[in-house]
Design a protein around this motif. Sequence first.
Motif, PDB file in Angstrom:
ATOM      1  N   SER A   1      35.983  33.100  38.708  1.00  0.00           N
ATOM      2  CA  SER A   1      36.619  34.416  38.793  1.00  0.00           C
ATOM      3  C   SER A   1      37.840  34.413  39.707  1.00  0.00           C
ATOM      4  N   GLN A   2      37.934  33.413  40.595  1.00  0.00           N
ATOM      5  CA  GLN A   2      39.062  33.389  41.531  1.00  0.00           C
ATOM      6  C   GLN A   2      39.330  31.956  41.992  1.00  0.00           C
ATOM      7  N   VAL A   3      40.613  31.637  42.104  1.00  0.00           N
ATOM      8  CA  VAL A   3      41.034  30.345  42.633  1.00  0.00           C
ATOM      9  C   VAL A   3      42.060  30.604  43.726  1.00  0.00           C
ATOM     10  N   GLU A   4      41.805  30.067  44.930  1.00  0.00           N
ATOM     11  CA  GLU A   4      42.718  30.230  46.053  1.00  0.00           C
ATOM     12  C   GLU A   4      43.138  28.847  46.556  1.00  0.00           C
TER      13      GLU A   4
ATOM     14  N   THR B   1      35.775  30.492  43.278  1.00  0.00           N
ATOM     15  CA  THR B   1      34.692  31.468  43.416  1.00  0.00           C
ATOM     16  C   THR B   1      34.185  31.882  42.042  1.00  0.00           C
ATOM     17  N   SER B   2      32.887  32.014  41.915  1.00  0.00           N
ATOM     18  CA  SER B   2      32.260  32.551  40.710  1.00  0.00           C
ATOM     19  C   SER B   2      31.569  33.854  41.082  1.00  0.00           C
ATOM     20  N   ALA B   3      32.099  34.963  40.564  1.00  0.00           N
ATOM     21  CA  ALA B   3      31.499  36.266  40.853  1.00  0.00           C
ATOM     22  C   ALA B   3      30.126  36.379  40.191  1.00  0.00           C
TER      23      ALA B   3
ATOM     24  N   THR C   1      30.628  29.519  45.733  1.00  0.00           N
ATOM     25  CA  THR C   1      31.979  29.093  46.074  1.00  0.00           C
ATOM     26  C   THR C   1      31.970  27.577  46.246  1.00  0.00           C
TER      27      THR C   1
ATOM     28  N   LEU D   1      44.355  32.337  35.558  1.00  0.00           N
ATOM     29  CA  LEU D   1      44.492  32.424  37.006  1.00  0.00           C
ATOM     30  C   LEU D   1      45.765  31.738  37.483  1.00  0.00           C
TER      31      LEU D   1
END
Length: 357
Positions: free
Chosen positions: A40-43, A52-54, A59, A78
């Motif tokens: 769900s998110q890559v930083e 991150t996987s919501a 993580t 993303l």
Amino acid sequence: MKAGLFNDKLQRQYIRWSTLRDILASHLPPGTISYGAEVSQVETSAQAVRVTSAATSQTAEAAVVIGADGLRSVMKRLMDPTSPPPQNADAFTPHKLSSNEPQLRGLGRTNIRGVLEDDSVLPRKMPPVTWQKVTAGQMVQITVSPAGCQYWSLSLLDSEATEHGWERAHVLASGEQAKSEAARLTEGFPELRALVQATPAACVVPYQSFVGDLVDSMAVGPVAVLGDAAHPAAVTGEGANMVLEDAAALALAFRTRAAAGPDGRLAVGTEEARSILQAFSSTRLPICSLIRDISLRSADAWLQGPDYAHIPALLDQLRPPFRPEATPESVAQDMAERRARFKELTGSLAEEEEAWE
């Protein structure tokens, strides 16, 4: 349902996706694969990439993140927010085009595909590849795998599909309905109809052929995408070929430039990873671009029937082989030569097709 892999003689070998997945997964340590953990998110930072996987609240941090998650890639989106949004689908609700997906375009045909695991139920074993042109805009292709399974694919031009009342694959709401349509469309062809009727409804899937745009780069910083996420091809088996070659090329790139740590694993920093990924993209993307164009042209020819079956064979001769030692410079020269031949060949084929018509 199947992947078309080339052997060393550039002959396609067919294998079920589930079989291929199991073979690849068997070489990984237990617990390596985490199912249901959609990203769900890559930083990114100077030190690492955080994923991150919501869905699972998990993580993970790494020097590199690779996305090989298909045409509607979460990873690609993303990296580039203008990419097509991800869309979940089960076996009988195939992805379909929507008005907010200008990056995806239909290839002008709708398909029903099935697999018969046990061909002993048929009155006669069919040859390895069988073509049957049912109508001007309708084609059935049957391929026998080495294991004895029979894969069949019935393709209709979208204009024909509209006349039959299923303009898009998603209107065939179940495998049973898709099987019924396939049986109806093969009336008058007893062997084909017997094959369709012998196939379990659970092994029949309708889908629409469409393709997305080529990425500008397969890597952004320490994040990269492979396969259909980067260079979606037509449904000719090339998607499987290219993603495996992508993975092999990427592994070789890291093995060549990254040092092994005490545990035997490759140790690489984020900056070095960025450099490796950019070199990988510069080498692979021109190759995949040409293979993608070959697949699109071949797919058009296959739908036209046996009279055009020699076209994919001619185009396959232009397919670049996998070369572990490839560099951006050697690839640029090779692709320029192959592109010139591709342009010349497709031009002469267009004239030939016009003469046939």
